[in-house]
Design a protein around this motif. Sequence first.
Motif, PDB file in Angstrom:
ATOM      1  N   LEU A 179      -7.087  -0.507   3.510  1.00 43.04           N
ATOM      2  CA  LEU A 179      -7.139  -1.895   3.058  1.00 43.04           C
ATOM      3  C   LEU A 179      -6.622  -2.832   4.154  1.00 43.04           C
TER       4      LEU A 179
ATOM      5  N   GLN B 293      -2.212   5.978  -4.707  1.00 44.54           N
ATOM      6  CA  GLN B 293      -2.293   4.605  -4.218  1.00 44.54           C
ATOM      7  C   GLN B 293      -1.296   3.689  -4.938  1.00 44.54           C
TER       8      GLN B 293
ATOM      9  N   TYR C  64      -4.883  -6.172   5.601  1.00 51.47           N
ATOM     10  CA  TYR C  64      -3.800  -7.000   5.091  1.00 51.47           C
ATOM     11  C   TYR C  64      -3.186  -7.817   6.215  1.00 51.47           C
TER      12      TYR C  64
ATOM     13  N   ASP D 224       2.158   4.429  -3.637  1.00 51.75           N
ATOM     14  CA  ASP D 224       2.328   3.839  -2.310  1.00 51.75           C
ATOM     15  C   ASP D 224       2.465   2.320  -2.400  1.00 51.75           C
ATOM     16  N   LEU D 225       1.729   1.725  -3.327  1.00 47.65           N
ATOM     17  CA  LEU D 225       1.845   0.277  -3.510  1.00 47.65           C
ATOM     18  C   LEU D 225       3.255  -0.093  -3.969  1.00 47.65           C
TER      19      LEU D 225
ATOM     20  N   SER E  63      -1.913   6.129   1.811  1.00 42.84           N
ATOM     21  CA  SER E  63      -3.141   6.085   1.014  1.00 42.84           C
ATOM     22  C   SER E  63      -3.787   4.702   0.956  1.00 42.84           C
ATOM     23  N   LEU E  64      -3.066   3.662   1.372  1.00 42.39           N
ATOM     24  CA  LEU E  64      -3.627   2.299   1.338  1.00 42.39           C
ATOM     25  C   LEU E  64      -3.988   1.792   2.731  1.00 42.39           C
TER      26      LEU E  64
ATOM     27  N   TYR F   6      -3.064  -8.640   0.693  1.00 43.34           N
ATOM     28  CA  TYR F   6      -4.305  -7.889   0.833  1.00 43.34           C
ATOM     29  C   TYR F   6      -5.440  -8.872   0.569  1.00 43.34           C
TER      30      TYR F   6
ATOM     31  N   ALA G   7      -8.784  -6.736  -1.145  1.00 46.82           N
ATOM     32  CA  ALA G   7      -8.614  -5.594  -2.055  1.00 46.82           C
ATOM     33  C   ALA G   7      -8.789  -6.018  -3.510  1.00 46.82           C
TER      34      ALA G   7
ATOM     35  N   TYR H 125       6.208   6.082   2.019  1.00 43.52           N
ATOM     36  CA  TYR H 125       4.802   5.706   2.004  1.00 43.52           C
ATOM     37  C   TYR H 125       3.961   6.839   2.585  1.00 43.52           C
TER      38      TYR H 125
ATOM     39  N   ILE I  68      -8.405   0.085  -7.015  1.00 50.04           N
ATOM     40  CA  ILE I  68      -7.237   0.971  -6.924  1.00 50.04           C
ATOM     41  C   ILE I  68      -7.093   1.782  -8.210  1.00 50.04           C
TER      42      ILE I  68
END
Length: 358
Positions: free
Chosen positions: A25, A55, A27, A58-59, A21-22, A38, A41, A18, A46
């Motif tokens: 957000l 992103q 969560y 990373d998700l 980049s997130l 999230y 979001a 990871y 995204i």
Amino acid sequence: MIAPDPEVPKLIYSPMKYSGSLDHLSYIDVTPIIGREYTHAKISDILSASNSSTQLRDLAVIISERGVVFFREDQRDLSVEELKRFTDEVGRLSGRPSENGLHVHPLFRDPGNVRMGNGEVDENIYVINSEAAKKLYKTMPGRTTSQPKDLPREWHSDATFEECPSDFSCLLMEETPPAGGDTLWCSGYEIYDRISPPMREFLDGLTATCAQPVFKSAATAGNYEIMSPRGSPLNVGDKFAPSHPVVRTNRQTGWKSIFAGVGLHVTRINGLYDYEEKMIRDYIMRLITVNHDCIARMHWTKGAAAIWNNSCVWHAATPDTHLVPGAVRTGIRASSIGEKPYLDPASTSRREALGITN
């Protein structure tokens, strides 16, 4: 003379990391073991971000580590093409085979299929609708019975009946009932970790047949051809009876998970006597039902979405909407097709990899 340290075996796929980049957000983690939500979001944000690929990658890491990610904010501004692109990119950016894409449902040509909310049809979108399912799968044994509901059979991971099953699935719920209709996800990582080391070693060497004859019987009854190929050059024909490992390595994390040990599409653990294989499947199902801390539950609201990694979680819809007069529960789902399931000898369990001992 000091002997050199033995060489540590390398994983077939290097675990994804990871990048952060997130982090902007907000969560909550649904449980310590599985699930992340999230709360505000938007998937469309995204997709339109200047660093969208980062992103999305990373998700994919977060989904693969947490099993399932919920987007609680209303996502109905997302077009069908954007939902497809979102699911497709998460799979592609996490290293699935380059020749694979989105799954095509085998029974897309069946007249029992319902249209999406926009009135259109799409071969890469499966419409979640309980009334449509009754028509599509009416040739499945046991669909009509006066016996109490057998809810354990609801657990499954998507497209296990394919040589290359789904890696990521994303469901956007369009209409929800005032009560009921929840979906549950269970961590195959944690179920594996709750099995004793000698039993794990035994399960590591097993495969299971994942036959689903209903597709061929439905197409025969409806006099139409099954869709082919279905998201991979390997997903062709009408056999629908691949063998998959009972214990599978997740390519994104390198962690082991129980995979083809239970589920709607798992018909037999190979090479065992009847009583033995039933005993093992019953044992794994018992672990799921007894250890409810391994489960994340989603109470759907209109426009909410969930995306999960089928190689490390099972999911089950709660079939209770018939108890609510006039209840409607519909959604649209896209599924990416991953690699042929495998067990990497160099992989470890989640708890071993993270150093968790309690």
